[in-house]
Design a protein around this motif. Structure first.
Motif, PDB file in Angstrom:
ATOM      1  N   GLU A  62      21.584  -0.134  10.303  1.00 20.63           N
ATOM      2  CA  GLU A  62      21.217   1.104   9.617  1.00 20.63           C
ATOM      3  C   GLU A  62      19.695   1.219   9.526  1.00 20.63           C
ATOM      4  O   GLU A  62      19.118   2.254   9.861  1.00 20.63           O
ATOM      5  N   THR A  65      18.058   1.918  12.946  1.00 15.74           N
ATOM      6  CA  THR A  65      18.250   3.265  13.501  1.00 15.74           C
ATOM      7  C   THR A  65      17.334   4.282  12.825  1.00 15.74           C
ATOM      8  O   THR A  65      17.170   5.392  13.328  1.00 15.74           O
ATOM      9  N   LEU A  66      16.781   3.912  11.682  1.00 12.82           N
ATOM     10  CA  LEU A  66      15.874   4.838  10.986  1.00 12.82           C
ATOM     11  C   LEU A  66      14.449   4.749  11.522  1.00 12.82           C
ATOM     12  O   LEU A  66      13.591   5.547  11.161  1.00 12.82           O
ATOM     13  N   SER A 279      28.193   3.809  24.672  1.00  8.48           N
ATOM     14  CA  SER A 279      26.841   3.597  24.159  1.00  8.48           C
ATOM     15  C   SER A 279      26.629   2.139  23.829  1.00  8.48           C
ATOM     16  O   SER A 279      27.572   1.396  23.572  1.00  8.48           O
ATOM     17  N   TRP A 281      23.549   1.194  21.952  1.00  8.10           N
ATOM     18  CA  TRP A 281      22.441   1.075  21.001  1.00  8.10           C
ATOM     19  C   TRP A 281      22.734   0.064  19.901  1.00  8.10           C
ATOM     20  O   TRP A 281      21.822  -0.594  19.402  1.00  8.10           O
TER      21      TRP A 281
ATOM     22  N   ASN B   9      19.473  11.582  13.953  1.00  5.61           N
ATOM     23  CA  ASN B   9      19.216  10.842  15.185  1.00  5.61           C
ATOM     24  C   ASN B   9      20.380  10.824  16.174  1.00  5.61           C
ATOM     25  O   ASN B   9      20.690   9.819  16.770  1.00  5.61           O
ATOM     26  N   THR B  10      21.016  11.966  16.370  1.00  4.31           N
ATOM     27  CA  THR B  10      21.918  12.095  17.508  1.00  4.31           C
ATOM     28  C   THR B  10      21.069  12.329  18.741  1.00  4.31           C
ATOM     29  O   THR B  10      19.913  12.707  18.655  1.00  4.31           O
ATOM     30  N   ALA B  11      21.670  12.129  19.906  1.00  4.24           N
ATOM     31  CA  ALA B  11      20.934  12.354  21.153  1.00  4.24           C
ATOM     32  C   ALA B  11      20.418  13.787  21.202  1.00  4.24           C
ATOM     33  O   ALA B  11      19.293  14.048  21.595  1.00  4.24           O
ATOM     34  N   ALA B  14      17.480  14.360  18.919  1.00  7.52           N
ATOM     35  CA  ALA B  14      16.287  13.623  19.306  1.00  7.52           C
ATOM     36  C   ALA B  14      15.324  14.500  20.094  1.00  7.52           C
ATOM     37  O   ALA B  14      14.130  14.249  20.146  1.00  7.52           O
ATOM     38  N   LYS B  21      14.016  13.392   9.519  1.00  4.88           N
ATOM     39  CA  LYS B  21      15.149  12.504   9.320  1.00  4.88           C
ATOM     40  C   LYS B  21      15.321  12.252   7.831  1.00  4.88           C
ATOM     41  O   LYS B  21      14.359  11.971   7.131  1.00  4.88           O
ATOM     42  N   ILE B  22      16.518  12.348   7.387  1.00  8.16           N
ATOM     43  CA  ILE B  22      16.771  12.044   5.978  1.00  8.16           C
ATOM     44  C   ILE B  22      17.285  10.618   5.891  1.00  8.16           C
ATOM     45  O   ILE B  22      18.294  10.278   6.487  1.00  8.16           O
ATOM     46  N   ASN B  23      16.550   9.782   5.209  1.00 12.59           N
ATOM     47  CA  ASN B  23      16.953   8.388   5.056  1.00 12.59           C
ATOM     48  C   ASN B  23      18.174   8.315   4.160  1.00 12.59           C
ATOM     49  O   ASN B  23      18.116   8.585   2.972  1.00 12.59           O
ATOM     50  N   LEU B  24      19.286   7.955   4.775  1.00 12.54           N
ATOM     51  CA  LEU B  24      20.538   7.916   4.019  1.00 12.54           C
ATOM     52  C   LEU B  24      20.454   7.002   2.806  1.00 12.54           C
ATOM     53  O   LEU B  24      20.997   7.299   1.756  1.00 12.54           O
ATOM     54  N   SER B  25      19.759   5.882   2.984  1.00 17.35           N
ATOM     55  CA  SER B  25      19.766   4.921   1.880  1.00 17.35           C
ATOM     56  C   SER B  25      18.913   5.398   0.714  1.00 17.35           C
ATOM     57  O   SER B  25      19.001   4.869  -0.378  1.00 17.35           O
ATOM     58  N   PRO B  54      23.794   7.467  14.866  1.00 21.39           N
ATOM     59  CA  PRO B  54      23.737   6.015  14.697  1.00 21.39           C
ATOM     60  C   PRO B  54      23.561   5.572  13.246  1.00 21.39           C
ATOM     61  O   PRO B  54      24.209   4.631  12.801  1.00 21.39           O
ATOM     62  N   THR B  55      22.713   6.257  12.499  1.00 24.99           N
ATOM     63  CA  THR B  55      22.491   5.830  11.114  1.00 24.99           C
ATOM     64  C   THR B  55      23.750   6.008  10.271  1.00 24.99           C
ATOM     65  O   THR B  55      24.123   5.133   9.486  1.00 24.99           O
ATOM     66  N   TYR B  57      26.762   6.106  11.473  1.00 26.37           N
ATOM     67  CA  TYR B  57      27.705   5.115  11.999  1.00 26.37           C
ATOM     68  C   TYR B  57      27.495   3.761  11.315  1.00 26.37           C
ATOM     69  O   TYR B  57      28.438   3.117  10.849  1.00 26.37           O
ATOM     70  N   ALA B  58      26.232   3.347  11.249  1.00 22.76           N
ATOM     71  CA  ALA B  58      25.912   2.047  10.641  1.00 22.76           C
ATOM     72  C   ALA B  58      26.283   2.030   9.162  1.00 22.76           C
ATOM     73  O   ALA B  58      26.778   1.032   8.634  1.00 22.76           O
ATOM     74  N   LYS B  59      26.058   3.159   8.511  1.00 26.52           N
ATOM     75  CA  LYS B  59      26.376   3.269   7.086  1.00 26.52           C
ATOM     76  C   LYS B  59      27.891   3.130   6.866  1.00 26.52           C
ATOM     77  O   LYS B  59      28.339   2.413   5.969  1.00 26.52           O
ATOM     78  N   VAL B 251      32.117   3.726  18.840  1.00 28.67           N
ATOM     79  CA  VAL B 251      31.090   3.849  19.881  1.00 28.67           C
ATOM     80  C   VAL B 251      31.628   3.557  21.273  1.00 28.67           C
ATOM     81  O   VAL B 251      31.069   3.990  22.269  1.00 28.67           O
TER      82      VAL B 251
END
Lengths: 388, 388
Positions: A62, A65-66, A279, A281, B9-11, B14, B21-25, B54-55, B57-59, B251
């Motif tokens: 996470e 990716t930021l 993907s 990444w 941050n999707t393709a 981008a 970008k909004i930081n999710l955390s 991606p962000t 997804y990671a979250k 993914v």
């Protein structure tokens, strides 16, 4: 260590359901990766790398990716994957590199291309390509794997020369496309091929017009113990495979590097083999982070290990010794008064992960990795000494 | 939509670096997955599924690894992967299922096993296995792909019967191991093989002792538009491939299902092909989450789409129509006063992702997916109408 500061959903920890999982997202707001590792990463003696738990992996993912430079790929093309391929190619002294989902595929595709018109490949009998790849090169690419050296890490030069001489007299020509070397060798406790032997074998191969491939899954570990630079190895080989999973903590992935002419177009082969992931990444971004300072970090880990070793040996309760031509695997020998199986159980409870006891040799074959960097050696030694 | 509530941050995004970008955390402490999606998931008209950044997804990954049932796998064995394989096998009405890293490999390994002693496979000319798999089945498994139907989604029954009759008269026997059907068809705007045709073809294959394989990468989408149950399809086929990547937001990854006798041991083939990933939990845990309520969620998405469609058409500015035997792809036709290329740019800025304009047909071939469920249709229509 008593603080139970570690998160617990590794495969090893899963066996101990009574260890409370610490929810990372409720344990403060730290988003700095090094800080997260110092805070949450347990010591392991079982893996080549950090053995990141899935939750910690996701947390790092996470954060990464930021990053402003981050861009996802699509089917291994576009995004940051190419920058990473270029970075690794450069570090290996090669013109070009390509990401592969597994080392099995990286080795196979390299051998396949080297052997387009010469169907034999010389490999070590105990190598991954010969013992752990399901005979892919033979079954799918028609390559005759000639294995030398039997149960040894490496054959001697005479065995190689004898085979080459003998092979040249076949009634039907059976030319050799490639000679592949694996070092350190997974099946032999990560023992290294002595660097001088690599050079001699490479010379013989070159004299005979045979291409050279390095299965360097753990090349950076080999180099840390041989004292050679990475490029001293790679300049001897036409192609090099480097694992992203072992030293660089990605959940999977590999790099195959070589000349532009060799690597170009291999994404088609990758896709044909079913290795064209939609993907990558999630692998690349982690490997990219840990690749950058690996050599410094691993050398710090070895310093930490020296501290740990001397604390344990000073107690008189343990001896630690290296293997012959060894790399990151060491023998940890508890003295005879210690119940070693109980010790492992106690360590597991403290989230210090030991391999299973080798009962024949009455020792633990421990792996030294950079998880030591994120932990205090005095504390670590204390847990060992107070639990045996 | 004006709130720019989406992370970027999707393709596609981008390409527009000016979107912050909004930081999710840093955007609150919500850890509930559905809440995260409602808050952060943009509408896309380009993918089969949610197009998770991606962000995000990671979250989601982080949250899902904290679940009590979560356990990582090792080389596709152990952990939650087997429960997931069993769950999908059950849903498909098959005895057993195995995870594969890609659909290319799932299709290939199925054909390879069906064709062990009968080297021909009947496929649609425009199918993925024939057009987009690098001739893997022929090159690596010696399978002669007999392609019928030319540029059509499906051949007619006479063409099939004629070929079978003709093939039976060869001087050297060329038996057919498998007949594979892909529906809906990727290369034909996801048009479906009419279900009645599938049944007729399956009957002919059975009469001729030919095994049946379903390339059902998007099977659940096909079923949503044919109105048939999943098992009405799968009972016609010996083996079924289902993508985890397309509808279920992983993914990558795929499931191959069939009888126990067929599936057992295929992890060896998977590894031989270089598809034995060191771990797959990062795919499985996401697919597992989205698999559970897919049918309900997708049917909700279609209701949402009806609302959106009528709002757009009522304005007189757009028409939306289905394809013949279509599934999730629809024609979105702006009326002639609208600058469609500018519209796409404006939508991108609002993080509403349209495919490229098809200039020949002067329309957007939009894909309907469950990202509609997490967004308000009135707001969505407003953004369209205020930007053209």
């Amino acid at each position: 260590m008593e603080r139970r500061k570690f998160i617990a959903n590794t495969a090893a920890a899963a066996a101990f359901p009574f260890i409370p999982k610490i929810n990372l997202s409720s344990s403060g707001n730290s988003n700095d990766i090094e800080e997260l590792l110092h805070k949450h990463l347990p010591v392991n003696f079982t893996r080549d790398g950090l053995n990141l738990s899935p939750t910690l992996y996701a947390k790092l993912l996470e954060q990464l990716t930021l990053d402003d430079d981050f861009q996802p790929d699509s089917y291994g093309l576009g995004g940051m994957i190419h920058q990473f391929e270029e970075k690794v190619a450069l570090a290996l002294g090669k013109e070009k590199a390509i990401y592969m989902p597994t080392g099995t595929l990286a080795n196979h595709i390299a051998l396949r291309k080297h052997c387009i018109s010469k169907n034999r490949a010389i490999v070590q009998y105990e190598s991954h390509i010969n013992r752990d790849s399901g005979d892919c090169a033979t079954t799918l690419s028609g390559i005759n794997l000639i294995s030398l050296g039997g149960k040894n890490v490496i054959y001697n030069l005479d065995e190689l020369k004898y085979f080459l001489e003998d092979n040249s007299h076949g009634k039907v020509k059976t030319p050799i496309g490639v000679l592949s070397l694996e070092t350190p060798m997974r099946r032999k406790g990560l023992q290294r091929i002595p660097f001088g032997d690599i050079e001699k074998i490479a010379n013989v191969a070159k004299e005979n017009g045979i291409a050279l491939h390095l299965d360097g899954a753990r090349l950076y570990i080999d180099a840390a113990f041989s004292g050679k630079d990475i490029k001293e190895y790679t300049k001897l080989f036409d192609t090099v495979y480097l694992s992203m999973y072992k030293s660089f903590n990605s959940v999977n992935g590999a790099i195959l590097a070589g000349s532009t002419a060799f690597i170009e177009g291999l994404h088609n082969e990758r896709r044909m083999f079913g290795g064209g992931l939609p993907s990558s990444w999630q692998q690349i971004v982690i490997a990219n982070y840990f690749f950058d300072n690996y050599t410094i970090r691993y050398s710090k880990a070895l310093q930490q290990f020296d501290v740990f070793k001397s604390l344990l040996e000073k107690s008189g309760k343990f001896k630690i010794s290296a293997l012959k031509n060894g790399s990151s695997v060491f023998k940890l020998m508890p003295n005879s008064s210690i119940n070693s199986e109980q010790l492992k159980i106690n360590m597991d409870k403290n989230q210090i992960f030991l391999p299973n006891l080798n009962k024949a040799d009455m020792c633990f074959y421990i792996k030294i990795n950079d998880s030591l960097v994120y932990n205090d050696m005095q504390e670590l030694a204390n847990v060992f000494l107070s639990n045996c």
